[in-house]
Design a protein around this motif. Structure first.
Motif, mmCIF file in Angstrom:
data_model
loop_
_atom_site.group_PDB
_atom_site.id
_atom_site.type_symbol
_atom_site.label_atom_id
_atom_site.label_comp_id
_atom_site.label_asym_id
_atom_site.label_seq_id
_atom_site.Cartn_x
_atom_site.Cartn_y
_atom_site.Cartn_z
ATOM 1 N N THR A 35 5.229 4.103 -43.888
ATOM 2 C CA THR A 35 4.414 4.095 -42.681
ATOM 3 C C THR A 35 4.270 5.526 -42.179
ATOM 4 O OG1 THR A 35 4.041 3.017 -40.543
ATOM 5 C CG2 THR A 35 6.310 3.680 -41.052
ATOM 6 N N LEU B 20 1.870 6.090 -35.547
ATOM 7 C CA LEU B 20 0.699 5.330 -35.117
ATOM 8 C C LEU B 20 -0.168 6.206 -34.202
ATOM 9 C CD1 LEU B 20 2.461 1.971 -34.160
ATOM 10 C CD2 LEU B 20 1.382 2.557 -36.324
ATOM 11 N N TYR C 240 -0.606 11.559 -42.235
ATOM 12 C CA TYR C 240 -1.127 10.485 -43.079
ATOM 13 C C TYR C 240 -1.272 10.869 -44.546
ATOM 14 C CZ TYR C 240 -1.616 9.031 -38.397
ATOM 15 O OH TYR C 240 -1.323 8.756 -37.088
ATOM 16 N N CYS D 230 0.212 0.877 -41.334
ATOM 17 C CA CYS D 230 -0.008 1.711 -40.157
ATOM 18 C C CYS D 230 -0.943 0.958 -39.220
ATOM 19 C CB CYS D 230 -0.596 3.070 -40.554
ATOM 20 S SG CYS D 230 -0.448 4.331 -39.265
ATOM 21 N N PHE E 230 -3.969 2.673 -47.126
ATOM 22 C CA PHE E 230 -3.184 1.682 -46.395
ATOM 23 C C PHE E 230 -3.346 0.302 -47.029
ATOM 24 C CE2 PHE E 230 -4.242 4.599 -42.753
ATOM 25 C CZ PHE E 230 -2.960 5.082 -42.585
ATOM 26 N N PHE F 54 -3.715 -1.953 -42.148
ATOM 27 C CA PHE F 54 -4.006 -1.093 -41.008
ATOM 28 C C PHE F 54 -4.325 -2.022 -39.849
ATOM 29 C CE2 PHE F 54 -6.318 1.611 -38.094
ATOM 30 C CZ PHE F 54 -5.520 2.736 -38.088
#
Length: 130
Positions: A11, A14, A30, A51, A93, A96
């Motif tokens: 992860t 956020l 990221y 995420c 991801f 998401f």
């Protein structure tokens, strides 16, 4: 997938749903997580890259005031924009989501209740300056 019993969850921080992501977000949080998740997949490891947007915080309320709207409109707009940006940059991801998602709320509560039940929290009193 490998027959190993080891599983990986990857992860990254956020992003607040109060504005678009920028290159600093991508390069700092990221992209490294994406590279690691892709590496694990390339070695046939069982991995899920999760995420989502964080929809709680004063920054969202401030942005809503700046845009003369309500916080829910801000998080709805920027969640979509951020999600699309990650797709445009091909961030891989598996999930998401957003912190308002029922699954997120339920999972977070389960973790905290388990920690509480297992005695992982300690209540103490301290004096704080303010």
């Amino acid at each position: 997938m490998t027959t190993s019993s080891k599983r990986y969850t990857v992860t990254a921080a956020l992003p607040y749903a109060n504005g678009p992501v920028h290159i600093g977000h991508l390069a700092g949080a990221y992209l490294p997580a994406d590279i690691y998740a892709r590496y694990l997949r390339s070695t046939n490891q069982e991995v899920v890259f999760i995420c989502g947007t964080d929809e709680h915080g004063v920054a969202i309320t401030i942005q809503a005031q700046k845009e003369s709207t309500i916080p829910q409109a801000i998080v709805d707009h920027y969640h979509k924009l951020i999600h699309q940006s990650f797709k445009d940059f091909n961030i891989s991801f598996d999930v998401f989501s957003r912190t308002s998602n029922e699954t997120h709320t339920k999972t977070a509560q389960e973790f905290l209740l388990k920690f509480h039940k297992d005695g992982k929290f300690k209540e103490i009193e301290t004096e704080q300056l303010f």
